[in-house]
Design an enzyme around this catalytic site. Structure first.
Site, short mmCIF file in Angstrom:
data_model
loop_
_atom_site.label_atom_id
_atom_site.label_comp_id
_atom_site.label_asym_id
_atom_site.label_seq_id
_atom_site.Cartn_x
_atom_site.Cartn_y
_atom_site.Cartn_z
N ASP A 1 -5.15 -7.25 5.80
CA ASP A 1 -6.38 -6.56 5.42
C ASP A 1 -7.42 -7.59 4.99
O ASP A 1 -8.57 -7.59 5.44
CB ASP A 1 -6.03 -5.61 4.25
CG ASP A 1 -7.10 -4.57 4.01
OD1 ASP A 1 -8.08 -4.54 4.74
OD2 ASP A 1 -6.94 -3.77 3.06
N ASP B 1 -2.34 -18.16 1.05
CA ASP B 1 -3.47 -18.85 0.43
C ASP B 1 -3.96 -19.98 1.33
O ASP B 1 -5.17 -20.19 1.52
CB ASP B 1 -3.13 -19.35 -0.98
CG ASP B 1 -1.71 -19.87 -1.12
OD1 ASP B 1 -0.93 -19.75 -0.16
OD2 ASP B 1 -1.39 -20.44 -2.18
N TYR C 1 0.82 -1.21 0.00
CA TYR C 1 0.00 0.00 0.00
C TYR C 1 0.86 1.27 0.00
O TYR C 1 0.36 2.36 -0.26
CB TYR C 1 -0.95 0.03 1.21
CG TYR C 1 -2.04 -1.04 1.19
CD1 TYR C 1 -2.32 -1.75 0.02
CD2 TYR C 1 -2.77 -1.34 2.32
CE1 TYR C 1 -3.31 -2.73 0.00
CE2 TYR C 1 -3.76 -2.32 2.31
CZ TYR C 1 -4.01 -3.01 1.15
OH TYR C 1 -4.99 -3.97 1.13
N LYS D 1 4.04 -15.25 1.72
CA LYS D 1 3.98 -15.95 0.44
C LYS D 1 5.43 -16.18 0.00
O LYS D 1 5.86 -15.81 -1.09
CB LYS D 1 3.19 -15.07 -0.56
CG LYS D 1 2.84 -15.75 -1.85
CD LYS D 1 1.76 -16.82 -1.73
CE LYS D 1 1.53 -17.50 -3.06
NZ LYS D 1 0.78 -18.75 -2.97
N ASP E 1 -10.79 -9.34 7.36
CA ASP E 1 -12.19 -9.27 6.91
C ASP E 1 -12.79 -10.68 6.87
O ASP E 1 -13.95 -10.89 7.23
CB ASP E 1 -12.28 -8.66 5.50
CG ASP E 1 -12.49 -7.15 5.55
OD1 ASP E 1 -12.06 -6.53 6.54
OD2 ASP E 1 -13.07 -6.60 4.60
#
Ligand code: NAD
Length: 355
Positions: free
Chosen positions: A244, A220, A142, A188, A248
């Protein structure tokens, strides 16, 4: 009498509605516990852009830095989506986090017994879930340079320095020491060099916390495991974008995104805010769930002000409200005795503070 200064940033959409309810509950608990809260309202987001031409006016930064803690609603909405990126509400929020240096975002996901049927997962899978996502907040993709777009392509860069990883990893291990002493670091590393650095650095930091068990998981797989067996997690340590998304996902274990609080902490002033956005689709209707924000106010009392008993009172008042069957619209189909407006739920919780 002890007195604290709270910066209030209500923001856009449902922001003002939910922050008003948190203030109602904070005032009730302050009166009960014998401390004083002084609020200063500051502008951020689309509403700030409309008035000042800037989604993050300088006074909002200085007012926040001059407070004991920031209670934040949410920002954003379609009417500002066409603005140049630096004028958009979301850019103001990213800049705000950077200015305050809040690098650690703590996102607890606790399943309330009273809402066991509200999750889309089976009760036996989610019963007793109590995990904490520790998300790095001011680095990663970001913020990384270079970034940009032209007619044919767009690009962002995921960058982490060793120091940024060390700092957030310490935070996660310290939190784990107060919990079940397990950290699962999510990355990852099979594909991304930045993730391999993340993994190697977290391993190094772990040596200082021999009592904490460290495991690693690819993002994942973590997304899948959160749904398959969420109880395996205690503290999940993640970078910015992975956290993030995963937090959620974790919110749906609990039944509604309107329940989940967060604390963003750094070396200066902390920001306490629900994990959801400004929910423009329901703004102004009086149906938003204020519990995530009220619960964020509880985190503020605990982490920023050290008022742990007052924080416990808020947490218990929320549980009691849910146990008695009071629900906002988002939880209407789950053992509801009475469907309440945003303001009614706030008043019920405030009322239970002294009972
Ligand atoms: P959102 O979280 O605002 O809403 C997603 C869905 O959840 C919507 O259906 C909404 O009605 C529902 N919802 C959210 N909070 C709720 C609550 N308290 N009670 C009941 N239902 C609730 O996400 P979105 O729709 O993707 O984004 C809307 C705007 O919010 C966008 O402009 C986005 O950029 C912004 N946003 C801001 C923040 C922030 O301020 N921290 C975070 C995420 C998104």
């Amino acid at each position: 009498m002890k007195s604290y200064k709270i910066a209030l940033i209500k923001g856009d959409g449902i922001g003002p509605e939910i922050v008003d309810e948190a203030v109602k509950v904070l005032d009730a608990v302050a009166a009960y516990s014998g401390f004083d809260l002084k609020y200063e309202e500051l502008l951020m987001g689309g509403c700030a852009y409309d008035i000042t031409g800037d989604p993050l006016p300088q006074e909002t930064i200085s007012g926040s830095l001059n407070s004991d803690a920031v209670l934040f609603g949410a920002i954003g909405g379609e009417q500002w989506d066409a603005l140049p990126r630096e004028k958009r509400p979301e850019s103001g929020l990213l800049r705000f986090r950077k200015e305050l240096g809040v690098y650690a975002n703590l996102r607890p996901a606790v399943v309330y017994d009273e809402l066991i049927n509200a999750s889309s997962l089976k009760p036996e899978i989610i019963n007793g879930v109590d995990l904490m996502v520790v998300r790095e907040l001011i680095g990663g993709i970001y913020f990384g340079e270079p970034k940009g777009r032209d007619e044919e392509k767009g690009w962002n860069t995921m960058v982490y320095t060793r120091n940024e990883i060390i700092r957030i990893a310490h935070h996660a291990f310290k939190i784990a020491m107060k919990r079940d002493k397990r950290v699962c670091s999510v990355d990852k590393a099979n594909v991304l060099d930045v993730s391999q650095l993340w993994r190697d650095t977290v391993e190094e930091v772990a040596k200082e916390y021999p009592d904490v068990q460290l495991t690693h998981m690819y993002v994942d797989n973590a997304a899948m495991q959160l749904i398959r067996d969420p109880k395996q997690f205690d503290v999940m340590l993640t970078g910015n974008i992975f956290g993030d998304i995963l937090s959620d996902e974790a919110s749906m274990l609990c039944g509604s995104i309107g329940l989940l609080p967060s604390a963003s902490i750094g070396d200066k002033i902390g920001v306490y805010e629900p994990i959801h956005g400004s929910a423009p689709d329901i703004a102004g209707q009086g149906i938003a769930n204020p519990i995530a924000t009220i619960s964020s106010a509880s985190m503020m009392l605990r982490y920023a002000l050290g008022e742990n008993e007052a924080a416990d009172r808020i947490d218990n008042a929320i549980k009691r409200t849910l146990k008695e069957g009071y629900r906002t619209q988002d939880l209407a189909q789950f053992d509801a005795k009475e469907i309440c407006s945003t303001s009614e739920i706030g008043s019920i919780i405030a009322n239970y503070i002294s009972k």
